[in-house]
Design an enzyme around this catalytic site. Sequence first.
Site, PDB file in Angstrom:
ATOM      1  CG  HIS A  36      -1.775  -1.179   1.338  1.00  0.00           C
ATOM      2  ND1 HIS A  36      -3.066  -1.186   0.870  1.00  0.00           N
ATOM      3  CD2 HIS A  36      -1.542  -2.429   1.813  1.00  0.00           C
ATOM      4  CE1 HIS A  36      -3.603  -2.383   1.061  1.00  0.00           C
ATOM      5  NE2 HIS A  36      -2.690  -3.156   1.622  1.00  0.00           N
ATOM      6  CG  LEU A  37       3.292   2.215  -2.955  1.00  0.00           C
ATOM      7  CD1 LEU A  37       3.769   2.405  -4.385  1.00  0.00           C
ATOM      8  CD2 LEU A  37       4.487   2.176  -1.997  1.00  0.00           C
ATOM      9  NE  ARG A  38      -2.187   3.640   3.426  1.00  0.00           N
ATOM     10  CZ  ARG A  38      -2.841   2.505   3.642  1.00  0.00           C
ATOM     11  NH1 ARG A  38      -3.634   1.985   2.716  1.00  0.00           N
ATOM     12  NH2 ARG A  38      -2.747   1.884   4.789  1.00  0.00           N
ATOM     13  CG  ASN A  62      -6.574  -0.358   0.143  1.00  0.00           C
ATOM     14  OD1 ASN A  62      -5.477  -0.204  -0.390  1.00  0.00           O
ATOM     15  ND2 ASN A  62      -6.705  -0.670   1.420  1.00  0.00           N
ATOM     16  CE  LYS A 120      -6.644  -7.405  -1.955  1.00  0.00           C
ATOM     17  NZ  LYS A 120      -5.543  -7.029  -1.122  1.00  0.00           N
ATOM     18  CG  HIS A 157      -8.674  -8.723   2.621  1.00  0.00           C
ATOM     19  ND1 HIS A 157      -7.733  -7.944   3.243  1.00  0.00           N
ATOM     20  CD2 HIS A 157      -9.433  -9.237   3.620  1.00  0.00           C
ATOM     21  CE1 HIS A 157      -7.913  -7.970   4.560  1.00  0.00           C
ATOM     22  NE2 HIS A 157      -8.955  -8.753   4.810  1.00  0.00           N
ATOM     23  CG  LEU A 240      -8.129  -6.043   9.706  1.00  0.00           C
ATOM     24  CD1 LEU A 240      -9.225  -5.104   9.252  1.00  0.00           C
ATOM     25  CD2 LEU A 240      -8.722  -7.213  10.508  1.00  0.00           C
ATOM     26  CG  HIS A 272      -3.105   3.372   8.613  1.00  0.00           C
ATOM     27  ND1 HIS A 272      -4.168   3.788   7.837  1.00  0.00           N
ATOM     28  CD2 HIS A 272      -3.036   2.031   8.463  1.00  0.00           C
ATOM     29  CE1 HIS A 272      -4.723   2.729   7.256  1.00  0.00           C
ATOM     30  NE2 HIS A 272      -4.058   1.649   7.606  1.00  0.00           N
ATOM     31  CB  ALA A 284      -6.444  -2.744  10.000  1.00  0.00           C
TER      32      ALA A 284
HETATM   33  O1  DOR Z   1      -3.873  -4.298   7.789  1.00  0.00           O
HETATM   34  C1  DOR Z   1      -4.260  -4.005   6.662  1.00  0.00           C
HETATM   35  N1  DOR Z   1      -4.118  -2.750   6.178  1.00  0.00           N
HETATM   36  N2  DOR Z   1      -4.870  -4.933   5.940  1.00  0.00           N
HETATM   37  C2  DOR Z   1      -5.457  -4.629   4.770  1.00  0.00           C
HETATM   38  O2  DOR Z   1      -6.034  -5.513   4.188  1.00  0.00           O
HETATM   39  C3  DOR Z   1      -5.476  -3.247   4.273  1.00  0.00           C
HETATM   40  C4  DOR Z   1      -4.379  -2.458   4.821  1.00  0.00           C
HETATM   41  C5  DOR Z   1      -4.552  -0.970   4.617  1.00  0.00           C
HETATM   42  O3  DOR Z   1      -4.866  -0.557   3.501  1.00  0.00           O
HETATM   43  O4  DOR Z   1      -4.371  -0.228   5.573  1.00  0.00           O
HETATM   44 ZN    ZN Z   2      -2.932  -5.150   1.913  1.00  0.00          ZN
END
Ligand code: DOR
Ligand code: ZN
Length: 370
Positions: A36-38, A62, A120, A157, A240, A272, A284
């Site tokens: 996840h690079l945001r 996402n 995904k 997922h 998660l 995060h 998460a």
């Molecule tokens: O812990 C997680 N963070 N699990 C995921 O499936 C998504 C990810 C996130 O995008 O923060």
């Molecule tokens: Zn992920």
Amino acid sequence: MNGFRSWDLILSTAEIILNHSTDRITIRQPDDWHVHLRDGAILEAVLPSTSRVFHRAVVMPNLNSPITSLDKAVAYRKQIENLIPKGHDFKPLMTLYLTDDISPDIINDGFNQGEIFAAKLYPANSTTNSSSGVTDIKAIDPLFAMMESIGMPLLIHGEVTDPDVDIFDREAIFIERELIPLLSRHQGLRVVLEHITTKDAVQFVEDFSGNLAATITPHHLHINRNAMLANGFRSDFYCLPVAKRELHRLALRRAATSGKECFFLGTDSAPHVRGAKESACGCAGIFNAPVALQSYAEVFDEEDALDRLEGFTSLFGPKFYRLPINKNFISLVKQTYIVPESLDVINHDNSIERIVPFHASKKLKWTLSV
Ligand code: DOR
Ligand code: ZN
């Protein structure tokens, strides 16, 4: 000074000061098959940690506004490419976020144009930014049929979201309720069960004789649920699928270090900012990109399996995805590396937030030599 520079300086200082060891391993440059690079300021801060080490990365879709169209995927790819630091040879591989009403044409066009590498599947409300995810997996069979016919991989997922299912059982139940039927409906579909966390998933992937693989994160190899729940709630270890009991962690370590091609690296690095982790409804995700390779190396070392590290980090992923292995090599040296306590994110209004990495302030035994 931006977040990247301050982090990089800390890394170089640690490497120079502590450079007194002789053990060294050299492996093909790895790829990160799940990251996840945001976007925005967080992307700017975290991208160099990934692009410094990994040649390719499968970038999760996402975002707050998920990547649900070809245009969004292209714009996101360009946003990432514009921020790759000079000297980093990095290629983002873009993914499409499946929803209940995406058209199969997007999959076809995106794949043919080389813009969308994989799709995904987030069951709706299973994790961060998944509220637009899929509510009924069978109902999107036409999308899977399209992917199967063109050869686009499906990344899953794998957790059910049924409130009656205990959170620690969600992965195992997903395999029974959703994955087995899906794989039997689409026997030519190439599927990756992402970030597996249970002995059940290990066993299922090992035994399955079709096109199925699994990624394993560094954090699920290091921690069990005690890290998050014993001695006070530690949101730094909340991700998660959640970390499970010790017996599951041990099964994951055996799988990762087994030399079996169906298990390969996917960090699931998920940054995060501190405030989002510590809010009433903490997010998460564990940000492990700056330490992921060192963290995997430590596990393989502890399991006396360093000779199998390269397969897991650099060979099995490309083989599954039918891509060439990387030409470059990367070395790790056995010397103490003290992980910085945080990475700065400089927001566009110049305010600063912090992201705490996995293993923050801890000593790791392996250091990157780049
Ligand atoms: O812990 C997680 N963070 N699990 C995921 O499936 C998504 C990810 C996130 O995008 O923060
Ligand atoms: Zn992920």
